[in-house]
Each structure stands twice: as C-alpha cells, then as structure tokens.
Design a protein around this motif. Structure first.
Motif, PDB file in Angstrom:
ATOM      1  N   MET A   1      12.079   2.302 -13.357  1.00 53.63           N
ATOM      2  CA  MET A   1      10.671   2.300 -13.759  1.00 53.63           C
ATOM      3  C   MET A   1       9.782   2.341 -12.517  1.00 53.63           C
ATOM      4  SD  MET A   1       8.605  -0.524 -16.038  1.00 53.63           S
ATOM      5  CE  MET A   1       8.862  -1.813 -14.805  1.00 53.63           C
ATOM      6  N   ASN A   2       8.821   3.251 -12.509  1.00 49.79           N
ATOM      7  CA  ASN A   2       7.915   3.354 -11.388  1.00 49.79           C
ATOM      8  C   ASN A   2       6.942   2.184 -11.355  1.00 49.79           C
ATOM      9  OD1 ASN A   2       8.965   5.733 -10.375  1.00 49.79           O
ATOM     10  ND2 ASN A   2       7.548   7.037 -11.504  1.00 49.79           N
ATOM     11  N   LYS A   3       6.599   1.775 -10.166  1.00 46.66           N
ATOM     12  CA  LYS A   3       5.585   0.752  -9.963  1.00 46.66           C
ATOM     13  C   LYS A   3       4.307   1.432  -9.490  1.00 46.66           C
ATOM     14  CE  LYS A   3       8.934  -2.736  -8.402  1.00 46.66           C
ATOM     15  NZ  LYS A   3       9.277  -3.664  -7.287  1.00 46.66           N
ATOM     16  N   GLN A   4       3.165   0.869  -9.883  1.00 43.02           N
ATOM     17  CA  GLN A   4       1.879   1.408  -9.462  1.00 43.02           C
ATOM     18  C   GLN A   4       1.196   0.440  -8.491  1.00 43.02           C
ATOM     19  OE1 GLN A   4       2.389   1.016 -12.990  1.00 43.02           O
ATOM     20  NE2 GLN A   4       3.253   3.077 -13.154  1.00 43.02           N
ATOM     21  N   CYS A   5       0.436   1.025  -7.584  1.00 41.56           N
ATOM     22  CA  CYS A   5      -0.354   0.234  -6.643  1.00 41.56           C
ATOM     23  C   CYS A   5      -1.752   0.819  -6.582  1.00 41.56           C
ATOM     24  CB  CYS A   5       0.271   0.247  -5.256  1.00 41.56           C
ATOM     25  SG  CYS A   5      -0.692  -0.634  -4.001  1.00 41.56           S
ATOM     26  N   VAL A   6      -2.761  -0.019  -6.758  1.00 45.74           N
ATOM     27  CA  VAL A   6      -4.164   0.371  -6.638  1.00 45.74           C
ATOM     28  C   VAL A   6      -4.694  -0.197  -5.326  1.00 45.74           C
ATOM     29  CG1 VAL A   6      -6.474   0.148  -7.623  1.00 45.74           C
ATOM     30  CG2 VAL A   6      -4.492   0.461  -9.132  1.00 45.74           C
ATOM     31  N   ILE A   7      -5.302   0.671  -4.526  1.00 50.82           N
ATOM     32  CA  ILE A   7      -5.863   0.285  -3.231  1.00 50.82           C
ATOM     33  C   ILE A   7      -7.361   0.539  -3.271  1.00 50.82           C
ATOM     34  CG2 ILE A   7      -5.827   0.679  -0.740  1.00 50.82           C
ATOM     35  CD1 ILE A   7      -2.974   1.851  -1.116  1.00 50.82           C
ATOM     36  N   LEU A   8      -8.144  -0.506  -3.043  1.00 54.32           N
ATOM     37  CA  LEU A   8      -9.602  -0.378  -3.066  1.00 54.32           C
ATOM     38  C   LEU A   8     -10.113   0.027  -1.685  1.00 54.32           C
ATOM     39  CD1 LEU A   8     -10.650  -3.506  -5.171  1.00 54.32           C
ATOM     40  CD2 LEU A   8      -9.878  -1.242  -5.945  1.00 54.32           C
ATOM     41  N   ALA A   9     -10.822   1.161  -1.630  1.00 49.38           N
ATOM     42  CA  ALA A   9     -11.332   1.669  -0.357  1.00 49.38           C
ATOM     43  C   ALA A   9     -12.713   2.291  -0.565  1.00 49.38           C
ATOM     44  CB  ALA A   9     -10.365   2.705   0.228  1.00 49.38           C
ATOM     45  N   ALA A  10     -13.582   1.567  -1.276  1.00 49.00           N
ATOM     46  CA  ALA A  10     -14.869   2.118  -1.684  1.00 49.00           C
ATOM     47  C   ALA A  10     -16.061   1.561  -0.913  1.00 49.00           C
ATOM     48  CB  ALA A  10     -15.095   1.870  -3.178  1.00 49.00           C
ATOM     49  N   GLY A  11     -15.846   0.563  -0.063  1.00 48.26           N
ATOM     50  CA  GLY A  11     -16.955  -0.163   0.553  1.00 48.26           C
ATOM     51  C   GLY A  11     -17.690   0.599   1.638  1.00 48.26           C
ATOM     52  N   LYS A  12     -18.810   0.000   2.067  1.00 54.20           N
ATOM     53  CA  LYS A  12     -19.690   0.636   3.051  1.00 54.20           C
ATOM     54  C   LYS A  12     -19.367   0.275   4.500  1.00 54.20           C
ATOM     55  CE  LYS A  12     -23.847   1.090   0.176  1.00 54.20           C
ATOM     56  NZ  LYS A  12     -25.280   0.727   0.062  1.00 54.20           N
ATOM     57  N   ASN A  13     -18.478  -0.664   4.744  1.00 57.08           N
ATOM     58  CA  ASN A  13     -18.130  -1.084   6.110  1.00 57.08           C
ATOM     59  C   ASN A  13     -19.328  -1.645   6.868  1.00 57.08           C
ATOM     60  OD1 ASN A  13     -15.851   0.356   5.289  1.00 57.08           O
ATOM     61  ND2 ASN A  13     -16.384   2.145   6.485  1.00 57.08           N
ATOM     62  N   SER A  14     -20.140  -2.442   6.216  1.00 57.80           N
ATOM     63  CA  SER A  14     -21.381  -2.893   6.832  1.00 57.80           C
ATOM     64  C   SER A  14     -21.163  -3.785   8.050  1.00 57.80           C
ATOM     65  CB  SER A  14     -22.248  -3.631   5.798  1.00 57.80           C
ATOM     66  OG  SER A  14     -21.541  -4.730   5.255  1.00 57.80           O
ATOM     67  N   ARG A  15     -20.025  -4.484   8.124  1.00 58.43           N
ATOM     68  CA  ARG A  15     -19.782  -5.392   9.251  1.00 58.43           C
ATOM     69  C   ARG A  15     -18.830  -4.829  10.299  1.00 58.43           C
ATOM     70  NH1 ARG A  15     -18.364 -10.746   5.988  1.00 58.43           N
ATOM     71  NH2 ARG A  15     -17.803  -9.181   4.429  1.00 58.43           N
ATOM     72  N   LEU A  16     -18.279  -3.653  10.035  1.00 57.84           N
ATOM     73  CA  LEU A  16     -17.378  -3.024  11.002  1.00 57.84           C
ATOM     74  C   LEU A  16     -17.523  -1.512  10.877  1.00 57.84           C
ATOM     75  CD1 LEU A  16     -15.254  -3.255  13.179  1.00 57.84           C
ATOM     76  CD2 LEU A  16     -13.511  -3.572  11.418  1.00 57.84           C
ATOM     77  N   ASP A  17     -18.663  -1.016  11.314  1.00 64.16           N
ATOM     78  CA  ASP A  17     -18.988   0.405  11.169  1.00 64.16           C
ATOM     79  C   ASP A  17     -18.593   1.155  12.429  1.00 64.16           C
ATOM     80  OD1 ASP A  17     -19.907   2.865  10.536  1.00 64.16           O
ATOM     81  OD2 ASP A  17     -21.997   2.288  10.235  1.00 64.16           O
ATOM     82  N   THR A  18     -17.426   1.801  12.357  1.00 69.10           N
ATOM     83  CA  THR A  18     -16.938   2.602  13.484  1.00 69.10           C
ATOM     84  C   THR A  18     -17.152   4.092  13.246  1.00 69.10           C
ATOM     85  OG1 THR A  18     -14.718   2.774  12.522  1.00 69.10           O
ATOM     86  CG2 THR A  18     -15.157   0.882  13.958  1.00 69.10           C
ATOM     87  N   GLY A  19     -17.834   4.423  12.150  1.00 69.74           N
ATOM     88  CA  GLY A  19     -18.046   5.820  11.808  1.00 69.74           C
ATOM     89  C   GLY A  19     -17.012   6.368  10.859  1.00 69.74           C
ATOM     90  N   LYS A  20     -16.018   5.555  10.525  1.00 66.55           N
ATOM     91  CA  LYS A  20     -15.015   5.986   9.555  1.00 66.55           C
ATOM     92  C   LYS A  20     -14.670   4.809   8.660  1.00 66.55           C
ATOM     93  CE  LYS A  20     -11.092   5.217  12.709  1.00 66.55           C
ATOM     94  NZ  LYS A  20      -9.937   5.888  13.369  1.00 66.55           N
ATOM     95  N   PRO A  21     -14.116   5.062   7.485  1.00 62.35           N
ATOM     96  CA  PRO A  21     -13.765   3.962   6.577  1.00 62.35           C
ATOM     97  C   PRO A  21     -12.818   2.964   7.228  1.00 62.35           C
ATOM     98  CG  PRO A  21     -13.660   6.074   5.432  1.00 62.35           C
ATOM     99  CD  PRO A  21     -13.843   6.390   6.881  1.00 62.35           C
ATOM    100  N   LYS A  22     -12.967   1.687   6.865  1.00 63.17           N
ATOM    101  CA  LYS A  22     -12.103   0.657   7.456  1.00 63.17           C
ATOM    102  C   LYS A  22     -10.635   0.909   7.155  1.00 63.17           C
ATOM    103  CE  LYS A  22     -14.261  -3.009   5.846  1.00 63.17           C
ATOM    104  NZ  LYS A  22     -14.494  -4.445   5.564  1.00 63.17           N
ATOM    105  N   SER A  23     -10.342   1.496   6.013  1.00 69.01           N
ATOM    106  CA  SER A  23      -8.941   1.741   5.663  1.00 69.01           C
ATOM    107  C   SER A  23      -8.265   2.724   6.619  1.00 69.01           C
ATOM    108  CB  SER A  23      -8.826   2.264   4.228  1.00 69.01           C
ATOM    109  OG  SER A  23      -9.542   3.481   4.072  1.00 69.01           O
ATOM    110  N   LEU A  24      -9.071   3.436   7.416  1.00 68.13           N
ATOM    111  CA  LEU A  24      -8.513   4.389   8.380  1.00 68.13           C
ATOM    112  C   LEU A  24      -8.442   3.819   9.791  1.00 68.13           C
ATOM    113  CD1 LEU A  24     -10.052   7.779   7.199  1.00 68.13           C
ATOM    114  CD2 LEU A  24      -7.966   6.618   6.448  1.00 68.13           C
ATOM    115  N   LEU A  25      -8.877   2.574   9.990  1.00 71.00           N
ATOM    116  CA  LEU A  25      -8.703   1.924  11.285  1.00 71.00           C
ATOM    117  C   LEU A  25      -7.216   1.799  11.583  1.00 71.00           C
ATOM    118  CD1 LEU A  25     -11.349  -0.926  10.978  1.00 71.00           C
ATOM    119  CD2 LEU A  25     -11.532   1.148  12.360  1.00 71.00           C
ATOM    120  N   GLU A  26      -6.862   1.930  12.841  1.00 76.02           N
ATOM    121  CA  GLU A  26      -5.452   1.921  13.220  1.00 76.02           C
ATOM    122  C   GLU A  26      -5.061   0.638  13.929  1.00 76.02           C
ATOM    123  OE1 GLU A  26      -4.450   5.393  15.435  1.00 76.02           O
ATOM    124  OE2 GLU A  26      -4.692   6.739  13.702  1.00 76.02           O
TER     125      GLU A  26
END
Length: 244
Positions: A1-26
């Motif tokens: 049976m497959n498992k599902q995962c939901v990842i929330l990546a909709a925010g504005k990054n108001s406290r850590l604005d590097t010009g790209k979404p926080k989910s793409l920080l490395e």
C-alpha cells in the motif's frame, strides 16, 4: 500500500527572505524539499503532494528535477489564500488525498528538517503504541539535545502520561514537549478543519485544539534524533552546524 506525504510550502518567508522559498534553502548541498522527498521515500512513501502558495515557480522547477531523480509521484496543489494560516494549506490537499484513496497521511512543513532516523523512529513509536486517533504528532522532550530550538517560536505542547495532547500553542506557559512539525493524520481531520474555518480559526494548532476536545489528538516521543524549524537566519545557521 502506498503512503502519502503532504508538504506545506505556501508561506511568504517573511522572517527569512533570501529571494527563494524556504523549502529550497540548502543544508550541506541539499534543499530542505529534497531532504523531505528522500527521507520519506526511504521510509516507504511514494506519493507526495506539495502545497504551493507564494512564489510557486521555483518550487515547481525544483520538483521537476526531483521527479527525475526519485522513483516517486510528486504533485502540487496551489493555495490561493496563502495569506491565511497553515491549517488552510492543509485543507487544500484534501481532494488530492481523496483521489489517492488515502486512509492516512504524513504532514510536514517545507521549512523543517529531520535527521536520519527521525521518521522511522516516529513510525516505530506509532506502531508500538497502536495509535488509532485521527491525529498523531511527533514531539520531543526539551533538553540539552535540542537547545538549538528557538523557544520563542517553537510550538509548545502539554501532554499527559498517556501521550494525549492537553494544550498546544506557541504561547502556552505550561508545556513538556516541543512540536517537531511531523504529523500522521487521517482524512477525518478535514471535517475538523471545516469546523474551525467556520469560527475563523485557520491554524493547525486550532485544529489540534478541537481534536483534543474530541479525544482524537495524541503524541509519540521522538527523542535523540536531530530536527529543526528553519524559520529565521539563526535557525539556518544552527542547522548548518548540526548533524544533518
């Protein structure tokens, strides 16, 4: 049976604005988003839904790359109301989950990072405790092992001796656990979300508070595994120095 995962990546990054979404920080050359895909895939999860919102373009581009790299299904759903709190982003994934016939799914945040072993430890604890509630939250015990956590920003949790959540919130004075940002939920939570929205309550903590009243919110301890919420520059610096 497959498992599902939901990842929330909709925010504005108001406290850590590097010009790209926080989910793409490395961290150590790998984005937070890829770290989630890789870690959950290694734990048997093959179906992913990423909820986008503010600045979705770079996330969609990165996901196209990850689809080629990992043998998993990755879809996106868009939250036009990303000005609302994170509970609304969860609700946007409902139709996707129902289309995938989900009877339970992981939920996590795009700006969180989990060390090796964290997700398997969460699963093992749920199996050991025979969890049947609508929502199970991975929590950590405050200690020197997680003193990098921003106490002014982390969501605090008060649990009883059986692991049931008694209170949750960023400002509660009495607590004995930290919310790590990893959940396992059943589709019944969407009815609870709709009830919260009718009261103009839009946070995940609002949903959990309602589930507390229904005795449907429980925790399992995941202790000794490194994790962090990368929400501001200090969090990012601390994460770069941790063992991820």
């Amino acid at each position: 049976m497959n498992k599902q995962c939901v990842i929330l990546a909709a925010g504005k990054n108001s406290r850590l604005d590097t010009g790209k979404p926080k989910s793409l920080l490395e961290i150590n050359g790998k984005s937070l988003l890829e770290r989630h895909i890789e870690a959950f895939h290694h734990n048997g999860c093959n179906e992913f839904c990423v909820v986008t919102g503010h600045n979705p373009g770079p996330i969609i581009e990165k996901l196209a790359e990850l689809k080629e790299k990992y043998p998993v299904t990755i879809d996106t759903v868009h939250n036009d109301r990303y000005d609302l709190e994170n509970g609304f982003s969860v609700s946007v994934a409902e139709h996707w989950l129902r289309a995938h016939h989900s009877d339970g799914f992981y939920l996590t945040m795009g700006d969180h990072v989990f060390g090796q072993g964290f997700i398997p430890a969460f699963d093992a604890a749920m199996v050991s405790d025979n969890i049947s509630q609508h929502l199970c939250l991975a929590v950590d015990v405050p200690s020197d092992l997680n003193d990098h956590i921003d106490i002014d920003d982390v969501t605090r949790v008060l649990v009883n001796e059986r692991g049931h959540i008694m209170m949750i919130g960023k400002m509660i004075a009495q607590y004995n656990r930290y919310d790590t940002g990893l959940f396992f939920m059943k589709p019944a939570v969407f009815e609870t979300l709709r009830a919260c929205f009718e009261k103009q309550k839009y946070t995940i903590s609002d949903m959990v508070s309602q589930l507390i009243l229904d005795r449907q919110a429980i925790t399992v301890d995941v202790v000794g595994c490194v994790w962090n919420d990368v929400d501001n520059p200090d969090d990012l610096r601390n994460s770069l120095n941790l063992n991820f």
